[in-house]
Design an enzyme around this catalytic site. Structure first.
Site, short mmCIF file in Angstrom:
data_model
loop_
_atom_site.label_atom_id
_atom_site.label_comp_id
_atom_site.label_asym_id
_atom_site.label_seq_id
_atom_site.Cartn_x
_atom_site.Cartn_y
_atom_site.Cartn_z
N LYS A 143 11.92 -6.72 -12.82
CA LYS A 143 12.40 -6.70 -11.44
C LYS A 143 11.61 -7.62 -10.52
CE LYS A 143 14.70 -2.21 -11.25
NZ LYS A 143 14.79 -1.97 -12.67
N LYS A 185 10.04 1.84 -8.35
CA LYS A 185 10.94 1.48 -9.44
C LYS A 185 10.14 0.92 -10.61
CE LYS A 185 15.03 0.14 -6.74
NZ LYS A 185 15.94 -0.99 -6.43
N GLY A 191 19.17 2.34 -15.15
CA GLY A 191 19.79 3.65 -15.35
C GLY A 191 19.13 4.78 -14.60
N GLY A 192 18.38 4.46 -13.53
CA GLY A 192 17.74 5.51 -12.75
C GLY A 192 16.43 6.01 -13.34
N HIS A 235 25.96 1.42 -2.95
CA HIS A 235 25.63 0.69 -4.17
C HIS A 235 26.88 -0.08 -4.57
CE1 HIS A 235 23.67 0.78 -8.41
NE2 HIS A 235 24.53 -0.21 -8.33
N HIS A 262 20.08 9.54 -9.27
CA HIS A 262 20.07 8.07 -9.24
C HIS A 262 20.95 7.48 -10.34
CE1 HIS A 262 16.90 8.46 -6.35
NE2 HIS A 262 16.07 8.99 -7.22
N GLU A 302 23.83 -6.18 -9.05
CA GLU A 302 23.89 -4.98 -8.23
C GLU A 302 23.23 -5.23 -6.87
OE1 GLU A 302 22.65 -1.46 -10.19
OE2 GLU A 302 23.88 -1.85 -11.96
N ARG A 319 24.28 -7.20 -19.30
CA ARG A 319 25.10 -6.59 -20.34
C ARG A 319 26.42 -6.15 -19.74
NH1 ARG A 319 24.71 -1.46 -18.46
NH2 ARG A 319 22.70 -0.71 -17.71
#
Length: 692
Positions: A143, A185, A191-192, A235, A262, A302, A319
Site C-alpha cells: 500500500k 491498514k 479483504g478487510g 466505497h 470491513h 478502489e 485480480r
C-alpha cells in the site's frame, strides 16, 4: 448462467467478442489449471469450457468431493486442509500444472492471485499466469508503494504515513499528527484483514497489536500504514482491463459501500447517484493507475468517496473481484473469457467508446454466518437448499449444492446471488424477490438480513456509505414475531410431516393431506415454540383438508394444499387469506419461509433431555466455533475481571477474542497455542470469586 436478456443484447455481445483480434499471432490456450476452490473455480471452469478449453482442478483433502472438483475435466489433491499446505503450496500447484501439460494457471481471487513470487515462478517455468505481471502485483500489493505511484500518476490519494519506520512510537506519533480518527491498514493487506479504525489515542496500542497480529497471520507481514479516516465514506471501485499491447479500458464503477467487518456484503453497478462527469473522472483515474504499473488483465481500482463526491485512491486489487458479475450484467461481457483471451495474447475486444451501461445489477453475498451474533461465520451441512430459478436476469454463482458442507477451513460464502433490472428500482425489487426464494436449512445464514437490508428505505434511495449497517442497525435487525396465520402454517407443516412419516396410518386425518381422508371429527392439541414463547393450538379436523385452529382463544378456519411437485410448499388458507410458505422440519426445528421473512420454530423437547442439556452447561470461556488457538493471555492463578481478554482464536479466516464472563480466578487453561478446538469447547475455567 449466461442467458442473454434479448436478441439485441446477444448481438451486442457477439459484436464485442468478435473484435478479439491482434496483429501479433496469439498463442492459443488448450488447458487451464484453476488454482482455487469454491464458486470462483466453478465460474472459471464454465467460461473455459465455453471456449473449448480443458480444465484442471486442484483440491485439499476436505474438498475431495467439492463441486469444482466434479465439474473439472481433471482434479488433483494438493495437500491437507491448511491453505499453506494445499492451495497456497506454490510448488505443488505448479507441479500439477506441469504434470498435466496445462499451459496456464488461473488463480481466481484470494490464495495465490496476488502473489508476485508465484507469478514470477510461473513465468520461470513457462506457464502463463492469468493475471498482471509480477511487478504490477508487487507495486500495487504494498500500500505504501502503491500510494506513491498513484500520487505520481495524478491519481488523488489520501495523505497519511506510509514510511518504513514501523516502531510503535513512530506510528503513534504519526496518528496524532494526522488527527483521530485514523485507519490502520496492513501494508500487504486486503479483504478487510489487518484493518482497524482507531477513534482515540487511548485505544491506539490495543488496536495496533490486534491489526498486526491479524496481518501477520493473513499475509506473513505486519507492517502498517496510517491514514486519515473519512467518516461515512462511500466505497466505489472501477473495473479496468489491459492487454499485452498497451490497450486499456474501464468498464465503469461498482458501489460496494455496505459492509460488515470491513468486508463487502452487497454490491451494485453502476454506483447510485453519480453524474456522468464524476463517472468519467473515476474511470479515467483508474486507467491512469493501470497504465502506471503496465497492468495486464482484469484489475480493480478502489476509491474512497466523500459526501461531496470527491474521491481518493485506496488500493488496487490485482485480480478478478468477487463482485465482477454485476459489471458483466450491465456491460454484456464475460470478464473471465476476456482474461483467458488476453492471456493468450489477443487484444481487448473493445475501445472505450464502444462500452455503455445497460440497466442496473446487484450482487448479494450469501454467507453461512449469524448476523445476530456480530456476523459470526459458521460451518455445517447444507441439509436443504432451495434457490431461485436461474434466468437471463438472475445468476447464482456457487460452489456448493444441497448435501454439501460449508467447510470450517475456508471462507463461509455459500453463493453470490446476482440480479439485473432495467433500472435500480426494478433490480432491487428483483433482488428481494430472489432472496425470498433462497431457503437454506442446516446452517445459519444472512439471507433474512439481506432481505431486510434490501428493503430499507435509505438503501432503496441509494443513500449508502460504509457505516450504513451500524447507522441503521435498529431497523435492519428488527426481530418480527410470527402472526397467528404463520403459526397456523408452522403447525400445518408438522401435520404434513407426520403424514409423510406415518403414511401407513390410513385412518388418521393427520396422516393425509390429499382430500381423501374420511370425513370424521378428530381433535388434537399441538405445541410449538418461537424463541421463549410457547404457542398452543387446539385443532379440530373438519374433513377435506379443512381444520379449525384455536390459538390464544382466537379461532381460525384453516385449509391446506400441497403441490405434488414440491412437498415442502404449503398453500395455506387462514380465514380466507391465502398465502404460500415453504416449511421444512429439520431435527427439532420448523423452518418457515414466507415471501418476506423466515422463522425458526422449535418443537417441544422432552423434560429429561432439556434437563441433561442444562446440566451440560459449564462456566468459563468457550469456543464460539471450531478454530485454532492463536494467543493465550492468562495462566492458572491469574485474577481476571469481567470482559478481560483470555484467548484469541482464528476461525474461518477471522480473529476472535474470547473474554471473561465474570470476575474471578483462572482455575484451568485447557489448550495451548496452535491447538485446534471444536465448537463449544471449554477454553478456560474461571472460579467465580473476587479477584485480588
Amino acid at each position: 448462467m449466461y442467458s442473454i436478456r434479448s436478441r439485441v443484447k446477444g448481438l451486442y455481445i457477439a459484436k464485442l467478442c468478435g473484435r478479439f483480434s491482434s496483429s501479433v499471432t496469439p498463442t492459443p490456450l488448450k488447458k487451464v489449471l484453476i488454482a482455487n476452490r469454491g464458486e470462483i473455480s466453478c465460474r472459471i471452469i464454465r467460461s473455459s469450457k465455453k471456449l473449448g478449453l480443458q480444465t484442471v482442478a486442484v483440491y485439499s483433502e476436505p474438498d475431495r468431493d467439492a463441486l469444482h472438483v466434479r465439474l473439472a475435466d481433471e482434479a488433483y489433491c494438493v495437500g491437507p486442509a491448511a491453505s499453506q499446505e494445499s492451495y497456497l503450496n506454490q510448488s505443488k500447484v505448479l507441479s500439477v500444472a506441469k504434470e498435466t501439460n496445462a499451459q496456464a494457471i488461473h488463480p481466481g481471487y484470494g490464495f495465490l492471485s496476488e502473489n508476485a513470487e508465484f507469478a514470477e515462478l510461473c513465468q520461470h517455468e513457462g506457464v502463463e499466469f492469468i493475471g498482471p505481471p509480477a511487478s504490477a502485483i508487487r507495486d500495487m500489493g504494498i500500500k505504501s508503494t502503491s500510494k506513491f505511484i498513484m500520487d505520481k500518476a495524478g491519481v488523488p490519494v489520501i495523505k497519511g504515513y506510509h514510511g518504513e519506520d514501523q516502531s510503535d512510537d513512530r506510528l503513534r506519533t504519526e496518528a496524532s499528527t494526522i488527527g483521530y480518527p485514523v485507519m490502520l491498514k496492513a501494508v500487504r493487506g486486503g479483504g478487510g484483514k489487518g484493518m482497524r479504525i482507531v477513534m482515540s489515542a487511548e485505544e491506539f496500542d490495543s488496536q495496533l497489536e490486534s491489526a498486526r497480529r491479524e496481518a501477520l497471520k493473513s499475509f506473513g507481514n505486519d507492517a502498517m500504514l496510517v491514514e486519515k479516516y473519512i467518516k461515512r465514506p462511500r466505497h466505489v471501485e472501477v473495473q479496468v482491463f489491459g492487454d499485452k499491447h498497451g490497450n486499456y479500458v474501464y468498464l465503469f464503477e461498482r458501489d460496494c459501500s455496505v459492509q460488515r467487518r470491513h468486508q463487502k456484503i452487497i454490491e451494485e453497478a453502476p454506483a447510485p447517484g453519480l453524474d456522468e462527469a464524476t463517472r468519467k473522472s473515476l474511470g479515467e483515474a483508474a486507467v491512469r493507475a493501470a497504465k502506471a504499473v503496465n497492468y495486464v488483465g482484469a484489475g480493480t481500482v478502489e476509491f474512497i468517496m466523500d459526501e461531496d463526491k470527491k474521491f481518493y485512491f485506496m488500493e488496487m486489487n490485482t485480480r478478478l473481484q468477487v463482485e465482477h458479475p454485476v459489471t458483466e450484467m450491465i456491460t454484456g461481457t464475460d470478464l473471465v473469457e476476456w482474461q483467458l483471451r488476453i492471456a493468450s495474447g489477443e487484444k481487448l475486444p473493445v475501445r472505450q467508446e464502444d462500452l455503455k451501461i445497460e440497466g442496473h445489477a446487484f450482487e448479494a453475498r450469501i454467507y453461512a454466518e449469524d448476523p445476530d451474533a456480530n456476523f459470526m461465520p459458521g460451518a455445517g451441512h447444507l441439509s436443504r437448499l432451495f434457490t431461485p430459478q436461474p434466468a437471463s436476469d438472475v445468476r447464482i454463482e456457487t460452489g456448493v449444492l444441497e448435501g454439501d458442507d460449508v467447510s470450517v477451513h475456508y471462507d463461509p460464502m455459500i453463493a453470490k446471488l446476482v440480479v439485473w433490472g432495467v433500472d435500480r428500482r426494478s433490480a432491487l425489487m428483483k433482488l428481494h424477490s430472489a432472496l425470498s426464494e433462497y431457503n437454506i436449512v442446516g446452517v445459519k445464514t444472512n439471507v433474512k438480513f439481506l432481505m431486510q437490508l434490501a428493503m430499507h428505505e435509505e438503501f432503496s434511495k441509494g443513500n449508502v456509505h460504509t457505516d450504513f449497517i451500524p447507522q441503521h442497525e435498529k431497523e435492519i435487525f428488527i426481530s418480527r414475531e410470527p402472526s397467528h396465520e404463520e403459526v397456523c402454517a408452522a403447525l400445518l407443516s408438522t401435520i404434513h410431516h407426520g403424514a409423510n412419516q406415518e403414511a401407513k396410518d390410513k385412518n388418521s386425518p393427520f396422516a393425509l393431506l390429499d382430500g381423501l381422508t374420511p370425513n370424521l371429527s378428530y381433535k388434537k392439541k399441538m405445541k410449538i415454540l418461537f424463541k421463549d414463547k410457547e404457542y398452543t393450538a387446539d385443532i379440530i379436523f373438519k374433513g377435506n383438508n379443512a381444520y379449525t385452529f384455536c390459538i390464544d382463544n382466537e379461532e381460525y378456519t384453516v385449509q391446506a394444499a400441497v403441490p405434488k411437485n414440491d412437498p415442502s410448499i404449503l398453500q395455506c388458507t387462514v380465514n380466507n387469506k391465502c398465502f404460500p410458505v415453504r416449511a421444512i422440519i429439520h431435527e427439532n426445528e420448523i423452518h418457515l419461509f414466507t415471501k418476506d421473512y423466515s422463522y425458526e420454530f422449535q418443537l417441544p423437547i422432552p423434560k429429561f433431555l432439556s434437563a441433561s442439556a442444562s446440566e451440560a452447561q459449564y462456566k468459563g470461556a468457550v469456543a464460539p466455533m471450531p478454530g485454532v488457538i492463536e494467543k493465550i493471555s492468562v495462566k492458572v492463578g491469574d485474577g481476571v475481571k469481567k470482559g478481560d481478554p483470555l484467548v484469541v482464536i482464528i476461525a474461518m479466516k477471522m480473529e476472535y477474542v474470547i473474554k471473561a464472563h465474570c470476575d474471578g480466578i483462572v482455575k484451568n487453561v485447557f489448550f495451548k497455542v496452535g491447538e485446534n478446538v471444536t465448537k463449544n469447547a471449554q477454553l478456560v475455567e474461571i472460579s467465580e470469586k473476587t479477584a485480588d
